[in-house]
Design an enzyme around this catalytic site. Structure first.
Site, PDB file in Angstrom:
ATOM      1  N   CYS A  31      -8.502  -8.871  -5.943  1.00  0.00           N
ATOM      2  CA  CYS A  31      -8.859  -7.475  -6.189  1.00  0.00           C
ATOM      3  C   CYS A  31      -7.578  -6.672  -6.400  1.00  0.00           C
ATOM      4  CB  CYS A  31      -9.657  -6.917  -5.017  1.00  0.00           C
ATOM      5  SG  CYS A  31      -9.960  -5.153  -5.198  1.00  0.00           S
ATOM      6  N   CYS A  34      -7.069  -3.705  -3.703  1.00  0.00           N
ATOM      7  CA  CYS A  34      -6.912  -3.906  -2.263  1.00  0.00           C
ATOM      8  C   CYS A  34      -5.452  -3.659  -1.868  1.00  0.00           C
ATOM      9  CB  CYS A  34      -7.339  -5.327  -1.888  1.00  0.00           C
ATOM     10  SG  CYS A  34      -9.078  -5.441  -1.409  1.00  0.00           S
ATOM     11  N   HIS A  87     -12.314  -2.764   1.029  1.00  0.00           N
ATOM     12  CA  HIS A  87     -12.931  -3.353  -0.158  1.00  0.00           C
ATOM     13  C   HIS A  87     -14.466  -3.264  -0.144  1.00  0.00           C
ATOM     14  CE1 HIS A  87     -12.923  -6.119  -3.602  1.00  0.00           C
ATOM     15  NE2 HIS A  87     -14.024  -6.608  -3.071  1.00  0.00           N
ATOM     16  N   ASN A 128     -18.308   5.393 -11.784  1.00  0.00           N
ATOM     17  CA  ASN A 128     -19.421   4.504 -12.120  1.00  0.00           C
ATOM     18  C   ASN A 128     -19.689   3.637 -10.907  1.00  0.00           C
ATOM     19  OD1 ASN A 128     -19.466   5.393 -14.796  1.00  0.00           O
ATOM     20  ND2 ASN A 128     -17.893   3.908 -15.379  1.00  0.00           N
ATOM     21  N   HIS A 139     -14.496  -2.771  -5.699  1.00  0.00           N
ATOM     22  CA  HIS A 139     -13.694  -1.973  -4.756  1.00  0.00           C
ATOM     23  C   HIS A 139     -13.889  -0.487  -5.113  1.00  0.00           C
ATOM     24  CE1 HIS A 139     -10.061  -1.855  -1.999  1.00  0.00           C
ATOM     25  NE2 HIS A 139     -10.343  -0.590  -2.275  1.00  0.00           N
ATOM     26  N   HIS A 141     -13.861   2.960  -6.360  1.00  0.00           N
ATOM     27  CA  HIS A 141     -12.889   3.690  -7.166  1.00  0.00           C
ATOM     28  C   HIS A 141     -13.572   4.609  -8.165  1.00  0.00           C
ATOM     29  CE1 HIS A 141     -13.922   0.419  -9.935  1.00  0.00           C
ATOM     30  NE2 HIS A 141     -13.449   1.165 -10.910  1.00  0.00           N
ATOM     31  N   GLN A 143     -12.463   7.185 -11.753  1.00  0.00           N
ATOM     32  CA  GLN A 143     -11.534   7.123 -12.880  1.00  0.00           C
ATOM     33  C   GLN A 143     -11.339   8.500 -13.467  1.00  0.00           C
ATOM     34  OE1 GLN A 143     -12.195   3.956 -15.853  1.00  0.00           O
ATOM     35  NE2 GLN A 143     -14.078   3.519 -14.758  1.00  0.00           N
TER      36      GLN A 143
HETATM   37 ZN    ZN Z   1     -10.472  -4.648  -3.024  1.00  0.00          ZN
END
Ligand code: ZN
Ligand code: ZN
Length: 333
Positions: A31, A34, A87, A128, A139, A141, A143
């Site tokens: 990932c 992470c 995560h 999204n 993970h 997030h 944007q």
């Molecule tokens: Zn991660």
């Protein structure tokens, strides 16, 4: 290859990039977000990373215009906002209020940074969630895209809000918020600074819009207290959506701010969430009519769906320790 291509029929810019095809699709066992990954390091709660496969870049090569088939330089910036080192967090409602405030502070920082670039016209901060929307990295997030043009849909909103402002001398968004608070039946959550409602004119079955009660154009104008109320309203809204069908809700959301250049006194910053499910295991597709004409059919009653979301909000309120009321709180207007 990276360039903008203009659709002269819709007035839309298409961001063309071969960079994006190089993205790894759902990499196994690694990932990049992470702690300790190549770009992340350690000792952070939330951080901004450059998008390595950016469709817009400050390094994009300049290209020539053209006549009916125009193109332009794909100048801009794309970034990732990693929201937590954890995560396995499924959504922002699982993060504490203080933690979500930290994420929103990054939104403020990104906005301030992109405002200082005179070539950036519009900033979209979005998120999204879910395989259904094609999320390649799970993970948590968000944007952002910092664009050298004013995108079609927010431009359409601005055109209509400008007309309303000229005709009535008032902000159309403020009037919508006031009316939703008066009507109460579509309000899902409210606190001392923000309100979340399923709009009268919703396109998606459980669409939610989150507005600051104060008329502001940019997230950078919010005080620390208002930012806390925004984080609270966001947790409440996502918590309700995830409780609605007792499963994680796939969605996409976007923060609509005024363009970063010029004066836009008739625009009102807000966040729109488009949840994809219409039932526990039924997706609402943007298909024939939605894709071709951009008109939506709404296959239930908005007021009833808002009621379902209010109940879902009540069910998560104790766990989330919300600051406000599921529904229109007393004395909000
Ligand atoms: Zn991660
Ligand atoms: Zn307003």
């Amino acid at each position: 290859m990276r360039e903008l291509r203009y659709n002269p029929l819709t007035g839309q810019w298409i961001m063309v990039s071969s960079e994006r095809a190089k993205r790894r699709w759902r990499p196994q066992g690694y990932c990049p977000f992470c702690p300790g990954a190549e770009e992340t390091g350690y000792g952070w709660d939330a951080l901004v990373l450059p998008n390595r496969f950016a469709v817009l870049s400050r390094e994009a090569e300049p290209v020539m215009g053209g006549d009916i088939l125009r193109r332009a330089q794909a100048y801009g910036d794309c970034g990732v906002i990693v929201e937590t080192p954890e995560h396995n967090v499924k959504d922002l409602d699982e993060l504490s209020l203080d933690h979500v405030v930290k994420v929103l502070k990054l939104w403020q920082q990104v906005t301030a940074k992109e405002m200082s670039d005179r070539r950036i016209v519009y900033l979209a901060i979005f998120r999204n969630k879910g395989e259904e929307v094609g999320v390649s990295l799970t993970h948590p997030h968000g944007q952002y895209y910092a664009m050298p043009f004013f995108p079609l849909r927010p431009r359409l909103m601005a055109d209509n809000a400008r007309k309303y402002y000229r005709r009535f001398g008032r902000c159309a968004f403020c009037d919508i918020v006031r009316k939703e608070l008066e009507d109460k039946e579509r309000v899902v959550y409210s606190n001392g600074g923000f309100v979340a409602f399923l709009p009268y004119y919703a396109s998606w079955p459980f669409e939610l819009h989150i507005y600051p009660l104060r008329h502001v154009q940019y997230i950078t104008e919010l005080s620390d207290e208002e930012l806390k109320y925004m984080a609270d309203a966001l947790r409440a809204s996502l918590g309700a959506l995830n409780a609605l069908f007792s499963r994680q809700m796939p969605y996409t959301f976007n923060l609509f701010q005024a363009p970063l250049k010029g004066r836009w006194p008739f625009l009102h910053m807000h966040l729109e969430i488009y949840p994809l499910l219409r039932d526990r295991d039924k997706l609402k597709y943007a298909a024939g009519i939605e894709m071709s004409t951009w008109d939506f059919t709404y296959d239930s009653v908005p007021e009833e769906n808002a009621g379902l979301l209010r109940s879902a909000c009540e069910s998560v309120k104790p766990r989330l320790g919300l600051l406000g009321t599921c529904g229109a709180g007393p004395g909000i207007i």
